[in-house]
Design a protein around this motif. Structure first.
Motif, PDB file in Angstrom:
ATOM      1  N   ASP A  21       0.547  -0.857   0.004  1.00 22.74           N
ATOM      2  CA  ASP A  21      -0.352  -0.213  -0.025  1.00 22.74           C
ATOM      3  C   ASP A  21       0.998   1.677   0.026  1.00 22.74           C
ATOM      4  O   ASP A  21       0.535   2.207  -0.400  1.00 22.74           O
ATOM      5  N   ARG A  22       1.606   1.373   0.909  1.00 20.08           N
ATOM      6  CA  ARG A  22       2.762   2.470   0.685  1.00 20.08           C
ATOM      7  C   ARG A  22       3.543   2.672  -0.050  1.00 20.08           C
ATOM      8  O   ARG A  22       3.414   4.245  -0.478  1.00 20.08           O
ATOM      9  N   PHE A  23       4.274   1.282  -0.835  1.00 20.71           N
ATOM     10  CA  PHE A  23       4.451   1.513  -2.577  1.00 20.71           C
ATOM     11  C   PHE A  23       3.597   2.216  -3.381  1.00 20.71           C
ATOM     12  O   PHE A  23       3.390   3.653  -4.068  1.00 20.71           O
ATOM     13  N   THR A  24       2.092   1.773  -3.456  1.00 22.84           N
ATOM     14  CA  THR A  24       1.117   2.388  -4.228  1.00 22.84           C
ATOM     15  C   THR A  24       1.025   3.974  -4.390  1.00 22.84           C
ATOM     16  O   THR A  24       1.403   4.529  -4.650  1.00 22.84           O
ATOM     17  N   ARG A  25       0.722   4.193  -2.676  1.00 24.46           N
ATOM     18  CA  ARG A  25       0.422   5.382  -2.661  1.00 24.46           C
ATOM     19  C   ARG A  25       2.007   6.464  -2.684  1.00 24.46           C
ATOM     20  O   ARG A  25       1.601   7.425  -3.345  1.00 24.46           O
ATOM     21  N   VAL A  27       3.532   5.935  -5.079  1.00 26.51           N
ATOM     22  CA  VAL A  27       3.406   6.298  -6.936  1.00 26.51           C
ATOM     23  C   VAL A  27       2.390   7.122  -7.112  1.00 26.51           C
ATOM     24  O   VAL A  27       3.218   8.175  -8.061  1.00 26.51           O
ATOM     25  N   ALA A  28       1.945   6.809  -6.782  1.00 22.49           N
ATOM     26  CA  ALA A  28       0.370   7.408  -6.217  1.00 22.49           C
ATOM     27  C   ALA A  28       0.696   9.160  -6.172  1.00 22.49           C
ATOM     28  O   ALA A  28       0.144  10.295  -7.418  1.00 22.49           O
ATOM     29  N   ALA A  29       1.585   9.689  -5.440  1.00 21.21           N
ATOM     30  CA  ALA A  29       1.507  10.887  -5.131  1.00 21.21           C
ATOM     31  C   ALA A  29       2.509  11.831  -5.781  1.00 21.21           C
ATOM     32  O   ALA A  29       3.772  12.884  -5.351  1.00 21.21           O
ATOM     33  N   CYS A 155      11.272  10.044 -13.439  1.00 23.94           N
ATOM     34  CA  CYS A 155      10.715   8.632 -13.643  1.00 23.94           C
ATOM     35  C   CYS A 155      10.527   8.448 -11.282  1.00 23.94           C
ATOM     36  O   CYS A 155      10.876   9.216 -10.727  1.00 23.94           O
ATOM     37  N   SER A 156       9.759   7.272 -11.291  1.00 27.20           N
ATOM     38  CA  SER A 156       9.032   7.202  -9.898  1.00 27.20           C
ATOM     39  C   SER A 156      10.466   6.991  -8.554  1.00 27.20           C
ATOM     40  O   SER A 156      10.633   6.681  -8.159  1.00 27.20           O
ATOM     41  N   TYR A 157      11.225   6.019  -9.894  1.00 26.66           N
ATOM     42  CA  TYR A 157      12.494   5.472  -9.357  1.00 26.66           C
ATOM     43  C   TYR A 157      13.617   6.205  -9.006  1.00 26.66           C
ATOM     44  O   TYR A 157      13.921   6.982 -10.286  1.00 26.66           O
ATOM     45  N   GLY A 158      14.255   7.037  -7.953  1.00 28.13           N
ATOM     46  CA  GLY A 158      14.871   8.110  -7.290  1.00 28.13           C
ATOM     47  C   GLY A 158      16.015   7.705  -7.643  1.00 28.13           C
ATOM     48  O   GLY A 158      16.350   8.626  -8.988  1.00 28.13           O
ATOM     49  N   PRO A 159      16.789   7.118  -7.678  1.00 25.94           N
ATOM     50  CA  PRO A 159      18.535   7.242  -8.312  1.00 25.94           C
ATOM     51  C   PRO A 159      18.445   6.798  -9.543  1.00 25.94           C
ATOM     52  O   PRO A 159      19.536   7.978 -10.419  1.00 25.94           O
ATOM     53  N   TYR A 160      17.356   6.401 -10.657  1.00 25.17           N
ATOM     54  CA  TYR A 160      16.956   6.919 -11.901  1.00 25.17           C
ATOM     55  C   TYR A 160      17.186   7.821 -12.857  1.00 25.17           C
ATOM     56  O   TYR A 160      17.411   8.601 -13.382  1.00 25.17           O
ATOM     57  N   MET A 225       4.487   2.755 -17.728  1.00 25.49           N
ATOM     58  CA  MET A 225       3.549   3.996 -17.811  1.00 25.49           C
ATOM     59  C   MET A 225       2.883   3.687 -15.944  1.00 25.49           C
ATOM     60  O   MET A 225       2.398   4.653 -15.162  1.00 25.49           O
ATOM     61  N   ALA A 226       1.894   3.148 -15.730  1.00 29.21           N
ATOM     62  CA  ALA A 226       1.487   2.619 -14.477  1.00 29.21           C
ATOM     63  C   ALA A 226       1.908   2.777 -13.015  1.00 29.21           C
ATOM     64  O   ALA A 226       1.637   3.104 -12.766  1.00 29.21           O
ATOM     65  N   TRP A 227       3.632   2.544 -13.352  1.00 24.07           N
ATOM     66  CA  TRP A 227       4.128   2.505 -12.554  1.00 24.07           C
ATOM     67  C   TRP A 227       4.855   3.904 -12.422  1.00 24.07           C
ATOM     68  O   TRP A 227       6.136   4.036 -11.448  1.00 24.07           O
ATOM     69  N   LYS A 228       4.736   4.566 -13.385  1.00 23.89           N
ATOM     70  CA  LYS A 228       5.467   6.117 -13.513  1.00 23.89           C
ATOM     71  C   LYS A 228       6.922   6.298 -14.086  1.00 23.89           C
ATOM     72  O   LYS A 228       7.615   6.821 -13.674  1.00 23.89           O
TER      73      LYS A 228
END
Ligand code: FAQ
Length: 323
Positions: A21-25, A27-29, A155-160, A225-228
């Protein structure tokens, strides 16, 4: 690498510890996932695949232009080209470091490239036949790379995302130097102008292929795209690139090799002709004009560098440093 599912997945059952849930929140935020955070296996595998392919592209991408370092037409052009190729090595290293934060070792990543298990961008399997190709790569290939990579800064992944911010700054400098170099040729002697036009004729269509297969044949886009990870589809970015290039080609006084290219008032975009996807698939299969040469040279360079890695490891061992 593990292949993630190709359809977007919305978790139906969350992990009891609330991590999913935390992961999903997060990414959504539009916040960032960091290496220490829990992430779905598919998210990790997708990022690893994309970042590794991207890193390999930077490293293999040094070869076509390095081919012209010894033959650059002036000391100034030679110095600029050396700096550019060196930047590409740097981009590869930032990206390998970003991939390592996902749990892959440098050795595994390099083995993925050398064994042929991992892809790298199709564009680097085309030859650089004349000096004008160096300008065309800067204008078109770096231009396509920036169009694709600016959204990856979000991108949703910080280091990238952080690696991409720095890389994009350098790529935009590369694009401008390529444009300037091509401008000098297209406004030079008739022979120089013809050489510039020939380079653009050869690099235009492969540059459009860099954005990947059309959306209805892109298995990864929906989930990414869903994972941003991706913010736009392949076709959206390709269209953006075409729209950017048309006025630039006019300013260069060069023609883009597509008789169907024209402004579509209704769509507010340029229409363009069909891309030869059979050629794209052939290059991805390893049957492009330079696939064998590129990977062969990379493997040889790695083997020839073994003594440097051994010396570094011996030094680290002697001084109690992590190898
Ligand atoms: N070449 O479902 P999709 C540079 C693969 S810029 C080879 O659409 P996705 C700078 C794709 O990976 C060039 N393979 O996949 C420079 C996937 O592989 P799989 C590098 C391609 O990931 C400039 C399969 O086909 N830039 O190096 C290509 O959602 C000048 C299905 O495709 C990046 O890597 C291709 N053109 O979208 C250096 C940017 N297109 O799953 C030197 C980051 C697709 O079968 C000189 N990557 N594939 O293993 C991305 O943005 C995405 O990965 C895409 C593909 C847009 C490339």
């Amino acid at each position: 690498m593990e292949r993630p599912t190709t359809r977007p997945t919305t978790p139906t059952t969350s992990r009891p510890d609330g991590l999913e849930d935390r992961f999903t929140r997060t990414v959504a935020a539009d916040e960032r996932i960091e290496p220490r955070d829990w992430m779905p296996d598919g998210y990790r595998a997708t990022l690893l695949r994309q970042i590794a392919q991207h890193a390999h592209s930077e490293i293999i991408g040094m070869q076509p232009e390095a081919n012209w370092i010894t033959r650059a037409p002036s000391l100034r052009r030679k110095a600029i080209l050396i700096a550019k190729v060196q930047d590409e090595a740097g981009h590869g290293l930032y990206l390998y470091s970003a991939a390592e934060t996902l749990g892959a070792s440098r050795d595994e990543l390099l083995d993925g490239l050398h064994s042929g298990r991992h892809k790298y961008s199709s564009i680097f399997n085309y030859p650089t036949l004349t000096w004008a190709d160096v300008g065309a790569i800067g204008w078109l290939v770096d231009g396509a790379a920036i169009t694709n990579q600016v959204p990856l800064c979000r991108c949703s992944y910080g280091p990238y995302a952080r690696a991409m911010t720095r890389i994009c700054k350098e790529e935009s400098f590369h694009q401008r130097q390529g444009y300037e170099s091509l401008y000098a040729l297209s406004h030079g002697t008739p022979a120089q102008r013809a050489m510039a036009q020939d380079a653009v004729d050869r690099w235009w269509w492969p540059s459009l292929m860099m954005f990947g297969p059309p959306d209805d044949e892109s298995p990864r886009t929906a989930q990414s795209m869903a994972w941003k990870i991706k913010r736009h589809t392949n076709d959206e970015l390709r269209q953006r690139f075409v729209d950017i290039c048309v006025p630039q080609a006019e300013a260069l006084g060069l023609t883009l090799p597509d008789p169907e290219l024209r402004w579509n008032e209704e769509r507010g975009h340029h229409d363009f002709g069909p891309i030869d996807w059979a050629e794209f698939r052939a290059v991805l299969r390893g049957d492009g004009p330079c696939n064998e040469q590129r990977i062969g040279l990379r493997r040889a360079a790695h083997a020839e560098g073994a003594w440097v890695r051994e010396a570094a490891a011996a030094y680290a061992g002697k001084h109690g440093l992590a190898a």
